[in-house]
Motif scaffolding. Structure first.
Motif, PDB file in Angstrom:
ATOM      1  N   MET A   1     -81.673  61.206  49.170  1.00 45.04           N
ATOM      2  CA  MET A   1     -81.380  59.975  49.913  1.00 45.04           C
ATOM      3  C   MET A   1     -82.627  59.476  50.650  1.00 45.04           C
ATOM      4  O   MET A   1     -82.874  58.268  50.700  1.00 45.04           O
ATOM      5  CB  MET A   1     -80.190  60.177  50.839  1.00 45.04           C
ATOM      6  CG  MET A   1     -78.913  60.417  50.013  1.00 45.04           C
ATOM      7  SD  MET A   1     -77.415  60.554  50.957  1.00 45.04           S
ATOM      8  CE  MET A   1     -76.917  58.828  51.008  1.00 45.04           C
ATOM      9  N   LEU A   2     -83.414  60.384  51.187  1.00 47.33           N
ATOM     10  CA  LEU A   2     -84.679  59.985  51.808  1.00 47.33           C
ATOM     11  C   LEU A   2     -85.607  59.359  50.777  1.00 47.33           C
ATOM     12  O   LEU A   2     -86.217  58.309  51.029  1.00 47.33           O
ATOM     13  CB  LEU A   2     -85.360  61.199  52.453  1.00 47.33           C
ATOM     14  CG  LEU A   2     -84.710  61.775  53.707  1.00 47.33           C
ATOM     15  CD1 LEU A   2     -85.335  63.122  54.065  1.00 47.33           C
ATOM     16  CD2 LEU A   2     -84.806  60.791  54.867  1.00 47.33           C
ATOM     17  N   ASP A   3     -85.730  60.001  49.620  1.00 45.85           N
ATOM     18  CA  ASP A   3     -86.613  59.497  48.564  1.00 45.85           C
ATOM     19  C   ASP A   3     -86.204  58.111  48.075  1.00 45.85           C
ATOM     20  O   ASP A   3     -87.058  57.302  47.724  1.00 45.85           O
ATOM     21  CB  ASP A   3     -86.628  60.458  47.369  1.00 45.85           C
ATOM     22  CG  ASP A   3     -87.355  61.757  47.649  1.00 45.85           C
ATOM     23  OD1 ASP A   3     -88.077  61.838  48.666  1.00 45.85           O
ATOM     24  OD2 ASP A   3     -87.192  62.704  46.842  1.00 45.85           O
ATOM     25  N   ARG A   4     -84.907  57.833  48.078  1.00 48.35           N
ATOM     26  CA  ARG A   4     -84.414  56.541  47.590  1.00 48.35           C
ATOM     27  C   ARG A   4     -84.173  55.542  48.715  1.00 48.35           C
ATOM     28  O   ARG A   4     -83.680  54.452  48.476  1.00 48.35           O
ATOM     29  CB  ARG A   4     -83.132  56.740  46.789  1.00 48.35           C
ATOM     30  CG  ARG A   4     -83.396  57.593  45.562  1.00 48.35           C
ATOM     31  CD  ARG A   4     -82.805  57.228  44.261  1.00 48.35           C
ATOM     32  NE  ARG A   4     -82.518  55.871  43.935  1.00 48.35           N
ATOM     33  CZ  ARG A   4     -81.403  55.488  43.309  1.00 48.35           C
ATOM     34  NH1 ARG A   4     -80.474  56.369  42.998  1.00 48.35           N
ATOM     35  NH2 ARG A   4     -81.216  54.230  43.001  1.00 48.35           N
ATOM     36  N   ASP A   5     -84.531  55.924  49.931  1.00 46.25           N
ATOM     37  CA  ASP A   5     -84.374  55.047  51.093  1.00 46.25           C
ATOM     38  C   ASP A   5     -82.921  54.596  51.268  1.00 46.25           C
ATOM     39  O   ASP A   5     -82.636  53.423  51.529  1.00 46.25           O
ATOM     40  CB  ASP A   5     -85.316  53.845  50.984  1.00 46.25           C
ATOM     41  CG  ASP A   5     -85.515  53.152  52.325  1.00 46.25           C
ATOM     42  OD1 ASP A   5     -85.383  53.824  53.370  1.00 46.25           O
ATOM     43  OD2 ASP A   5     -85.783  51.934  52.323  1.00 46.25           O
ATOM     44  N   ILE A   6     -82.013  55.562  51.107  1.00 52.03           N
ATOM     45  CA  ILE A   6     -80.581  55.309  51.263  1.00 52.03           C
ATOM     46  C   ILE A   6     -80.185  55.739  52.673  1.00 52.03           C
ATOM     47  O   ILE A   6     -80.409  56.890  53.049  1.00 52.03           O
ATOM     48  CB  ILE A   6     -79.758  56.096  50.224  1.00 52.03           C
ATOM     49  CG1 ILE A   6     -80.168  55.695  48.805  1.00 52.03           C
ATOM     50  CG2 ILE A   6     -78.269  55.895  50.450  1.00 52.03           C
ATOM     51  CD1 ILE A   6     -79.622  56.623  47.722  1.00 52.03           C
ATOM     52  N   PRO A   7     -79.623  54.848  53.467  1.00 54.28           N
ATOM     53  CA  PRO A   7     -79.223  55.238  54.823  1.00 54.28           C
ATOM     54  C   PRO A   7     -78.067  56.256  54.786  1.00 54.28           C
ATOM     55  O   PRO A   7     -77.170  56.158  53.947  1.00 54.28           O
ATOM     56  CB  PRO A   7     -78.762  53.940  55.473  1.00 54.28           C
ATOM     57  CG  PRO A   7     -78.812  52.889  54.435  1.00 54.28           C
ATOM     58  CD  PRO A   7     -79.348  53.461  53.172  1.00 54.28           C
ATOM     59  N   PHE A   8     -78.120  57.219  55.687  1.00 54.40           N
ATOM     60  CA  PHE A   8     -77.068  58.224  55.785  1.00 54.40           C
ATOM     61  C   PHE A   8     -77.142  58.865  57.158  1.00 54.40           C
ATOM     62  O   PHE A   8     -78.099  58.676  57.896  1.00 54.40           O
ATOM     63  CB  PHE A   8     -77.221  59.305  54.697  1.00 54.40           C
ATOM     64  CG  PHE A   8     -78.456  60.142  54.860  1.00 54.40           C
ATOM     65  CD1 PHE A   8     -78.393  61.384  55.479  1.00 54.40           C
ATOM     66  CD2 PHE A   8     -79.691  59.707  54.418  1.00 54.40           C
ATOM     67  CE1 PHE A   8     -79.517  62.163  55.640  1.00 54.40           C
ATOM     68  CE2 PHE A   8     -80.831  60.465  54.581  1.00 54.40           C
ATOM     69  CZ  PHE A   8     -80.748  61.708  55.190  1.00 54.40           C
ATOM     70  N   SER A   9     -76.132  59.629  57.485  1.00 55.21           N
ATOM     71  CA  SER A   9     -76.164  60.409  58.716  1.00 55.21           C
ATOM     72  C   SER A   9     -75.659  61.812  58.394  1.00 55.21           C
ATOM     73  O   SER A   9     -74.938  62.009  57.418  1.00 55.21           O
ATOM     74  CB  SER A   9     -75.306  59.758  59.807  1.00 55.21           C
ATOM     75  OG  SER A   9     -73.959  59.694  59.380  1.00 55.21           O
ATOM     76  N   ILE A  10     -76.043  62.742  59.218  1.00 57.78           N
ATOM     77  CA  ILE A  10     -75.596  64.129  59.050  1.00 57.78           C
ATOM     78  C   ILE A  10     -74.336  64.288  59.898  1.00 57.78           C
ATOM     79  O   ILE A  10     -74.402  64.207  61.128  1.00 57.78           O
ATOM     80  CB  ILE A  10     -76.673  65.137  59.497  1.00 57.78           C
ATOM     81  CG1 ILE A  10     -77.995  64.906  58.749  1.00 57.78           C
ATOM     82  CG2 ILE A  10     -76.167  66.564  59.328  1.00 57.78           C
ATOM     83  CD1 ILE A  10     -77.950  65.155  57.264  1.00 57.78           C
ATOM     84  N   PRO A  11     -73.195  64.514  59.247  1.00 58.26           N
ATOM     85  CA  PRO A  11     -71.948  64.638  60.007  1.00 58.26           C
ATOM     86  C   PRO A  11     -71.809  66.010  60.649  1.00 58.26           C
ATOM     87  O   PRO A  11     -72.469  66.967  60.255  1.00 58.26           O
ATOM     88  CB  PRO A  11     -70.872  64.437  58.934  1.00 58.26           C
ATOM     89  CG  PRO A  11     -71.507  64.925  57.676  1.00 58.26           C
ATOM     90  CD  PRO A  11     -72.987  64.600  57.815  1.00 58.26           C
ATOM     91  N   GLY A  12     -70.939  66.090  61.634  1.00 57.68           N
ATOM     92  CA  GLY A  12     -70.598  67.378  62.213  1.00 57.68           C
ATOM     93  C   GLY A  12     -69.772  68.184  61.224  1.00 57.68           C
ATOM     94  O   GLY A  12     -69.235  67.649  60.265  1.00 57.68           O
ATOM     95  N   VAL A  13     -69.702  69.462  61.469  1.00 52.78           N
ATOM     96  CA  VAL A  13     -68.958  70.359  60.590  1.00 52.78           C
ATOM     97  C   VAL A  13     -67.641  70.719  61.270  1.00 52.78           C
ATOM     98  O   VAL A  13     -67.636  71.182  62.409  1.00 52.78           O
ATOM     99  CB  VAL A  13     -69.776  71.632  60.291  1.00 52.78           C
ATOM    100  CG1 VAL A  13     -68.986  72.607  59.444  1.00 52.78           C
ATOM    101  CG2 VAL A  13     -71.085  71.270  59.598  1.00 52.78           C
ATOM    102  N   PRO A  14     -66.528  70.506  60.571  1.00 53.33           N
ATOM    103  CA  PRO A  14     -65.236  70.885  61.160  1.00 53.33           C
ATOM    104  C   PRO A  14     -65.097  72.404  61.231  1.00 53.33           C
ATOM    105  O   PRO A  14     -65.853  73.142  60.597  1.00 53.33           O
ATOM    106  CB  PRO A  14     -64.221  70.287  60.185  1.00 53.33           C
ATOM    107  CG  PRO A  14     -64.939  70.159  58.891  1.00 53.33           C
ATOM    108  CD  PRO A  14     -66.380  69.927  59.236  1.00 53.33           C
ATOM    109  N   ALA A  15     -64.134  72.845  61.999  1.00 50.90           N
ATOM    110  CA  ALA A  15     -63.875  74.283  62.109  1.00 50.90           C
ATOM    111  C   ALA A  15     -63.549  74.846  60.728  1.00 50.90           C
ATOM    112  O   ALA A  15     -62.940  74.178  59.901  1.00 50.90           O
ATOM    113  CB  ALA A  15     -62.718  74.537  63.070  1.00 50.90           C
ATOM    114  N   VAL A  16     -63.985  76.070  60.497  1.00 49.58           N
ATOM    115  CA  VAL A  16     -63.734  76.739  59.229  1.00 49.58           C
ATOM    116  C   VAL A  16     -62.779  77.907  59.457  1.00 49.58           C
ATOM    117  O   VAL A  16     -62.584  78.353  60.586  1.00 49.58           O
ATOM    118  CB  VAL A  16     -65.046  77.222  58.574  1.00 49.58           C
ATOM    119  CG1 VAL A  16     -65.927  76.034  58.209  1.00 49.58           C
ATOM    120  CG2 VAL A  16     -65.790  78.196  59.473  1.00 49.58           C
TER     121      VAL A  16
END
Length: 176
Positions: free
Chosen positions: A61-76
């Motif tokens: 996604m960085l290489d293709r300049d695609i916007p994104f965010s890193i989501p939180g991780v739910p409880a496992v």
């Protein structure tokens, strides 16, 4: 770059991969607490592998300049009653990831995104190995006369441990 179904699904999959990584840490620590070091080590490695998959997607996604965010991780899930439960959970998780990767591939193809489609091919191949490995582990656990049979099997066999794949996409920050 415009938002597409493929891009949205890939952004979601980053979170799914981090969640899988966390789930495998929970499984590994459960096995460690049961004095099953081979199973624990196997799932610690699986956790790192899932983290690396997420970081490969981040790099793409960085290489293709695609916007994104890193989501939180739910409880496992952290509690299991017997050794087959975390293995069944892992198999279910890998089958779900396979469906997600297939959806990503189909979305890229439908959107005429040749680069996205090519990127997903490696993950499709990887999922065949992951599902097969988890199926084998669950089958061995269900057939074992005692837990040491499973430990010995893992120590003796290379279940899903092909090492670093030279064809694997680059991971942001480098693969661990």
């Amino acid at each position: 770059m415009t938002t597409t179904t493929f891009n949205a699904l890939l952004s979601t999959q980053i979170g799914n991969e981090f969640t899988a990584s966390q789930q495998y840490i929970a499984v590994a620590t459960w096995f460690a607490n049961q004095d099953l070091p081979q199973l624990a080590r196997y799932f610690y490695r699986q956790s790192v592998e899932e983290r690396n998959h997420a970081m490969m997607m981040v790099q793409y996604m960085l290489d293709r300049d695609i916007p994104f965010s890193i989501p939180g991780v739910p409880a496992v899930r952290t509690d299991f009653a017997k050794v087959t439960e975390p293995l069944a959970l892992a198999l279910q998780q890998e089958k779900e990831v396979t469906r997600n990767i297939e959806d990503l591939f189909r979305a890229a193809r439908a959107e005429n995104d040749a680069l996205g489609e090519q990127f997903m091919l490696w993950f499709l191949k990887e999922q065949v190995e992951e599902v097969a490995s988890m199926t084998t582990l669950l089958n061995i656990a269900e057939r074992a006369d005692n837990l040491f049979d499973i430990e010995n099997f893992i120590a003796r066999e290379t279940v899903g441990d092909g090492g670093r794949d030279a064809n694997a996409p680059d991971a942001a920050g480098g693969a661990l």
